[in-house]
Each structure stands twice: as structure tokens, then as C-alpha cells.
Motif scaffolding. Structure first.
Motif, PDB file in Angstrom:
ATOM      1  N   UNK A   1       0.841  -1.192   0.000  1.00  0.00           N
ATOM      2  CA  UNK A   1       0.000   0.000   0.000  1.00  0.00           C
ATOM      3  C   UNK A   1       0.877   1.242   0.000  1.00  0.00           C
ATOM      4  N   UNK A   2       0.443   2.255  -0.729  1.00  0.00           N
ATOM      5  CA  UNK A   2       1.209   3.500  -0.853  1.00  0.00           C
ATOM      6  C   UNK A   2       1.474   4.122   0.517  1.00  0.00           C
ATOM      7  N   UNK A   3       0.429   4.214   1.340  1.00  0.00           N
ATOM      8  CA  UNK A   3       0.577   4.865   2.652  1.00  0.00           C
ATOM      9  C   UNK A   3       1.485   4.071   3.588  1.00  0.00           C
ATOM     10  N   UNK A   4       1.599   2.760   3.374  1.00  0.00           N
ATOM     11  CA  UNK A   4       2.417   1.933   4.250  1.00  0.00           C
ATOM     12  C   UNK A   4       3.902   2.015   3.965  1.00  0.00           C
ATOM     13  N   UNK A   5       4.280   2.756   2.911  1.00  0.00           N
ATOM     14  CA  UNK A   5       5.687   2.851   2.530  1.00  0.00           C
ATOM     15  C   UNK A   5       6.284   4.225   2.795  1.00  0.00           C
ATOM     16  N   UNK A   6       5.445   5.217   3.031  1.00  0.00           N
ATOM     17  CA  UNK A   6       5.931   6.582   3.198  1.00  0.00           C
ATOM     18  C   UNK A   6       6.671   6.740   4.525  1.00  0.00           C
ATOM     19  N   UNK A   7       7.490   7.791   4.596  1.00  0.00           N
ATOM     20  CA  UNK A   7       8.208   8.095   5.837  1.00  0.00           C
ATOM     21  C   UNK A   7       7.269   8.842   6.776  1.00  0.00           C
ATOM     22  N   UNK A   8       6.858   8.163   7.835  1.00  0.00           N
ATOM     23  CA  UNK A   8       5.987   8.746   8.853  1.00  0.00           C
ATOM     24  C   UNK A   8       6.721   8.637  10.187  1.00  0.00           C
ATOM     25  N   UNK A   9       7.243   9.716  10.723  1.00  0.00           N
ATOM     26  CA  UNK A   9       8.031   9.636  11.959  1.00  0.00           C
ATOM     27  C   UNK A   9       7.325   8.899  13.100  1.00  0.00           C
TER      28      UNK A   9
ATOM     29  N   UNK B   1       4.438  17.991  17.687  1.00  0.00           N
ATOM     30  CA  UNK B   1       4.135  16.596  18.068  1.00  0.00           C
ATOM     31  C   UNK B   1       2.690  16.196  17.810  1.00  0.00           C
ATOM     32  N   UNK B   2       1.781  17.161  17.774  1.00  0.00           N
ATOM     33  CA  UNK B   2       0.371  16.815  17.555  1.00  0.00           C
ATOM     34  C   UNK B   2       0.085  16.472  16.097  1.00  0.00           C
ATOM     35  N   UNK B   3       0.945  16.952  15.197  1.00  0.00           N
ATOM     36  CA  UNK B   3       0.733  16.712  13.761  1.00  0.00           C
ATOM     37  C   UNK B   3       1.219  15.318  13.385  1.00  0.00           C
ATOM     38  N   UNK B   4       0.650  14.790  12.312  1.00  0.00           N
ATOM     39  CA  UNK B   4       1.115  13.519  11.747  1.00  0.00           C
ATOM     40  C   UNK B   4       1.797  13.829  10.422  1.00  0.00           C
ATOM     41  N   UNK B   5       3.113  13.812  10.418  1.00  0.00           N
ATOM     42  CA  UNK B   5       3.875  14.167   9.229  1.00  0.00           C
ATOM     43  C   UNK B   5       4.178  12.926   8.403  1.00  0.00           C
ATOM     44  N   UNK B   6       4.213  13.104   7.101  1.00  0.00           N
ATOM     45  CA  UNK B   6       4.653  12.031   6.210  1.00  0.00           C
ATOM     46  C   UNK B   6       5.468  12.652   5.087  1.00  0.00           C
ATOM     47  N   UNK B   7       6.410  11.904   4.574  1.00  0.00           N
ATOM     48  CA  UNK B   7       7.289  12.384   3.507  1.00  0.00           C
ATOM     49  C   UNK B   7       7.254  11.390   2.364  1.00  0.00           C
TER      50      UNK B   7
ATOM     51  N   UNK C   1       6.072  22.339  11.887  1.00  0.00           N
ATOM     52  CA  UNK C   1       6.658  21.036  11.624  1.00  0.00           C
ATOM     53  C   UNK C   1       6.481  20.607  10.177  1.00  0.00           C
ATOM     54  N   UNK C   2       5.287  20.825   9.621  1.00  0.00           N
ATOM     55  CA  UNK C   2       5.038  20.504   8.219  1.00  0.00           C
ATOM     56  C   UNK C   2       5.969  21.312   7.309  1.00  0.00           C
ATOM     57  N   UNK C   3       6.158  22.579   7.647  1.00  0.00           N
ATOM     58  CA  UNK C   3       7.003  23.432   6.818  1.00  0.00           C
ATOM     59  C   UNK C   3       8.459  22.983   6.853  1.00  0.00           C
ATOM     60  N   UNK C   4       8.929  22.607   8.032  1.00  0.00           N
ATOM     61  CA  UNK C   4      10.313  22.128   8.146  1.00  0.00           C
ATOM     62  C   UNK C   4      10.496  20.850   7.341  1.00  0.00           C
ATOM     63  N   UNK C   5       9.556  19.927   7.470  1.00  0.00           N
ATOM     64  CA  UNK C   5       9.643  18.658   6.740  1.00  0.00           C
ATOM     65  C   UNK C   5       9.607  18.885   5.231  1.00  0.00           C
ATOM     66  N   UNK C   6       8.877  19.884   4.802  1.00  0.00           N
ATOM     67  CA  UNK C   6       8.770  20.167   3.363  1.00  0.00           C
ATOM     68  C   UNK C   6      10.034  20.820   2.819  1.00  0.00           C
TER      69      UNK C   6
END
Length: 272
Positions: free
Chosen positions: A40-48, A125-131, A185-190
Motif C-alpha cells: 500500500x502506498x501509505x504503508x511505505x511513506x516516511x511517517x516519523x 508533536x500533535x501533527x502527523x507528518x509524512x514524507x 513542523x510541516x514546513x520544516x519537513x517540506x
């Protein structure tokens, strides 16, 4: 970059030739697994958060994930065209940089992406980031556009557009995307993955900025010199710009050349 030259002498044998083709083949295998339902696409992404929970494979699998494309009849055609463009740009960069530098460029972008994701997660920490690996494609494109700004791509296979303008469009949309993100956090990750691009091109970008400033200064001086008067009367202050109908001539006064207009010369003649 002198440091890269030193590293290449010591570690150049570790570089993977045609590394982007290797990446494309890996993504093709992953894509086949997604089509069969095994991955699955979502199962491969980088999610801290998922990595903290023990899903360590995401540190590698996110790079091997093919670009997300909505399920349509043209999905495979789009991906084939996308991979071809990606491979073409990588071939150009590898020819100009060499295998080692291209490897380091990609690895640097990936490491910055991982670091940015975890730093962003700690800050928000409250956000769910993915890359997703789209940063890798954009970094390659920006590098290609910086080194080959005048190469043209055919938009919609019809409209020729120089690659440098496409790069500016991508940067503009990226800036808008950063402003629209919900947390720091989203901005830093981007933004973090693109520090690799800045490290590689900071000298070229600085030189380009200095050249642009130099050209602007030269143009301003030319305009200023064109607007400046060539002749100014020492007595009345009239110039060939303010009074183009007057005749200006010079005469020697106490070993200095003094400019006088015809009106002031007539006054001197009448007074004598």
C-alpha cells in the motif's frame, strides 16, 4: 567543491553508476506490488510516528515508493513518461557531475528529508507528518534546470517552454504550499530536503546574484549618464538638457576652461 573532490578520491569506488535507473527499477517493482494489492502506498511513506512505533523500513521504503497517481486508465502511461524524464535528467547530471557527485547529491537530499521529518515531528508533536519521495524529483529537476536553463520542454507536447521558467513555477508553487501548511513542523519537513540543492549550488547562485546586481548597476549608470547634462553654464546654470536651444562654448579663465551659454556670452560682450 573541494571537499567533494577529496571524498571522491577516497570513496569514489562506492558510487553506484546509473543510480537513478536503479531507483526507477525498484519503484517499478513496488508499483507492481501495489497493483497486486500486496503493498500500500501509505504503508511505505516516511511517517516519523510510525518509525517511532517500530516500522523502521519506512526509512528506506519511502525513497522506493513510486509517485502517487490517481487510478486512471492513463496511470501507467503517465508513470512511464515520468520515469523516462527522470532518467533523462539524471543521465545529463551524471554526465556533467560524474557518478560520485550525483550519488552524493541524492544521498544528501534523502538525509535532509529524514532529518527534517523528525525535527518537524518533534516541533509539532500533535501533527502527523509524512514524507513522499517527490522532493527527490524536484531536487533533480532544479539541479537540471540550474545547469541547463535554456533547454526547452514541450508543454502538452505543443508549447516550448525553457526549463528555467518551469523551475521558477515549481519554486513559486512550493512557496505557496509552505504558506498554506498547518504547522511549523510541516514546513520544516517540506523545506529540509532542498538544503541539499542549496549546498551544491550556493556558489553558482551567489555568482548569479552578483552578476545580476552588477548588470543592474551598469544599466542604472548608463541611464544616469544618458540623462546627465554634457554642458552646464558656469554663470546661469543652464544646461544642454534644460535649455537645448542655447549654444554652449568654453573659454579659458585663469587657466581653467569655463563653460558659458550664448546668453551669458552676449551679456559679457554688451558689458564690454
Amino acid at each position: 567543491m573541494k571537499m567533494l573532490d577529496k571524498l571522491e578520491k577516497r570513496l569514489g569506488f562506492l558510487a553506484v553508476p546509473n543510480v537513478v535507473m536503479t531507483l526507477i527499477i525498484a519503484q517499478l517493482v513496488i508499483y507492481a506490488g501495489m497493483l497486486t494489492g500486496r503493498l500500500e502506498f501509505e504503508g511505505l511513506l516516511l511517517v516519523p510516528k510510525a518509525v517511532f512505533a517500530g516500522e523502521w523500513w519506512r526509512l528506506l521504503s519511502f525513497v522506493l515508493t513510486p509517485p502517487y497517481v490517481p487510478a486512471t486508465a492513463f496511470q501507467a502511461i503517465f508513470l512511464a513518461f515520468f520515469w523516462y524524464i527522470l532518467w533523462m535528467m539524471s543521465q545529463n547530471l551524471e554526465a556533467q557531475w560524474g557518478t560520485f557527485r550525483l550519488n552524493v547529491f541524492l544521498l544528501t537530499s534523502i538525509l535532509f528529508a529524514i532529518a527534517g521529518a523528525f525535527i518537524g515531528q518533534l516541533i509539532s508533536p500533535a501533527a502527523t507528518l509524512y514524507v513522499a519521495p517527490r522532493f527527490l524529483y524536484y531536487s533533480l529537476f532544479l539541479a537540471f534546470a540550474t545547469l541547463n536553463p535554456n533547454i526547452q520542454f514541450l508543454m502538452m507536447f505543443l508549447i516550448p517552454v525553457k526549463v528555467k521558467w518551469l523551475a521558477w513555477i515549481i519554486v513559486g508553487f512550493g512557496f505557496i504550499a509552505v504558506l498554506a501548511m498547518p504547522s511549523i513542523g510541516h514546513r520544516i519537513a517540506f523545506v529540509a530536503p532542498y538544503f541539499g540543492y542549496l549546498l551544491f549550488f550556493k556558489g553558482m547562485l551567489r555568482q548569479s546574484l552578483e552578476n545580476r546586481q552588477r548588470r543592474s548597476k551598469f544599466a542604472a549608470e548608463r541611464i544616469q549618464s544618458a540623462d546627465a547634462a554634457l554642458h552646464i553654464c558656469e554663470e546661469c546654470g543652464a544646461s544642454d538638457k534644460s535649455h537645448p536651444d542655447r549654444d554652449f562654448r568654453y573659454k579659458s579663465v585663469a587657466k581653467d576652461m569655463v563653460c558659458l551659454c550664448n546668453i551669458c556670452r552676449e551679456k559679457h560682450s554688451n558689458s564690454n
